[in-house]
Design an enzyme around this catalytic site. Structure first.
Site, mmCIF file in Angstrom:
data_model
loop_
_atom_site.group_PDB
_atom_site.id
_atom_site.type_symbol
_atom_site.label_atom_id
_atom_site.label_comp_id
_atom_site.label_asym_id
_atom_site.label_seq_id
_atom_site.Cartn_x
_atom_site.Cartn_y
_atom_site.Cartn_z
ATOM 1 N N LYS A 84 0.854 -1.190 0.000
ATOM 2 C CA LYS A 84 0.000 0.000 0.000
ATOM 3 C C LYS A 84 0.889 1.239 0.000
ATOM 4 C CE LYS A 84 -4.254 0.932 2.582
ATOM 5 N NZ LYS A 84 -4.831 0.710 3.912
HETATM 6 O O1 G3P Z 1 -9.245 1.760 4.994
HETATM 7 C C1 G3P Z 1 -9.035 3.058 5.432
HETATM 8 C C2 G3P Z 1 -9.603 3.230 6.779
HETATM 9 O O2 G3P Z 1 -8.880 2.510 7.736
HETATM 10 C C3 G3P Z 1 -9.780 4.640 7.219
HETATM 11 O O3 G3P Z 1 -10.972 4.664 7.882
HETATM 12 O O4 G3P Z 1 -12.681 5.532 9.366
HETATM 13 O O5 G3P Z 1 -10.262 6.163 9.729
HETATM 14 O O6 G3P Z 1 -11.542 7.090 7.813
HETATM 15 P P1 G3P Z 1 -11.379 5.924 8.737
#
Ligand code: G3P
Length: 220
Positions: A84
């Site tokens: 990634k």
């Molecule tokens: O896959 C990306 C994710 O981990 C981010 O999620 O909820 O922190 O925006 P969030």
């Protein structure tokens, strides 16, 4: 649609890995930090749970050479690793090179359709638009997925759209309708996908009727 778990918690991933519904896992440095574990060791364990799935391992370097070193290190863990990289110029250069070397690459932190187009031009295996974070700033996260779908279809890009930063069951439904190839979900949302009160009510009624009538299933 493929479903990935967005988690670095080996215990919870192991719990769901063999249900036949999990196609992969995405991790990131923030999720890994919560575990307090060595990131490579953690990835080795998670990759072992899903030999036929895809496990995203995020580089910490921000320069091309550093990303290449870390990406190649991750690649040694197994064929199911997707490196990634962030959506920057160095990230896309590393994406192209790692793809040329036969590794899968997930380009992350995508917030615009043109960024997604550039990642596809760099040969990304996956592009990760962050739906929830786009919604957080008052824009339309799902509209972003629809725009990327249209651009990829216009030009025949094979990069898979991996809807990330998913915050609700509705996000999953809308991502599927918008044509995302993959959605990566926290375990709490993954479990909620099966919930419906009429399923519980119907099951209870079936079992109660069978018990009342003395219905049994004989034989093995
Ligand atoms: O896959 C990306 C994710 O981990 C981010 O999620 O909820 O922190 O925006 P969030």
């Amino acid at each position: 649609m493929k479903l990935f778990l967005d988690s670095a918690d080996a215990k919870e991933i192991r719990e769901y890995a063999d249900c036949g519904l999990v196609d992969g896992v995405t991790t990131n440095p923030s999720l890994a930090a919560k575990t307090g574990r060595d990131y490579v060791e953690l990835l080795e364990e998670i990759a072992g749970f899903l030999p036929a799935g895809s496990v995203s391992a995020e580089v910490l370097a921000t320069d091309f050479d550093g990303m290449m070193t870390q990406g190649r290190r991750f690649g040694k863990i197994g064929k199911n690793i997707a490196v990634k990289v962030p959506l920057t110029m160095d990230g896309l250069k590393a994406c192209r090179k790692l793809r040329d070397e036969g590794l899968d690459v997930n380009v992350t932190l995508c917030f615009s359709a043109v960024q997604a187009m550039m990642a596809a031009k760099a040969g990304a295996t996956f592009i990760s638009p962050f739906i929830g974070r786009v919604d957080d700033i008052g824009e339309d996260g799902m509209g972003l997925v629809r725009d990327i779908r249209a651009i990829y279809d216009n030009y025949g890009f094979t990069t898979q759209i991996l809807a990330a930063s998913i915050r609700s069951v509705s996000h999953v439904r809308e991502s599927a309708l918008a044509g995302a190839d993959v959605a990566t979900l926290p375990v709490s949302i993954f479990k909620s996908l099966l919930n419906h009160p009429l399923t519980d009510k119907g099951l209870a009624a079936f079992l109660a009727d069978a018990k009342k009538a003395g219905v049994e299933i004989r034989g093995t």
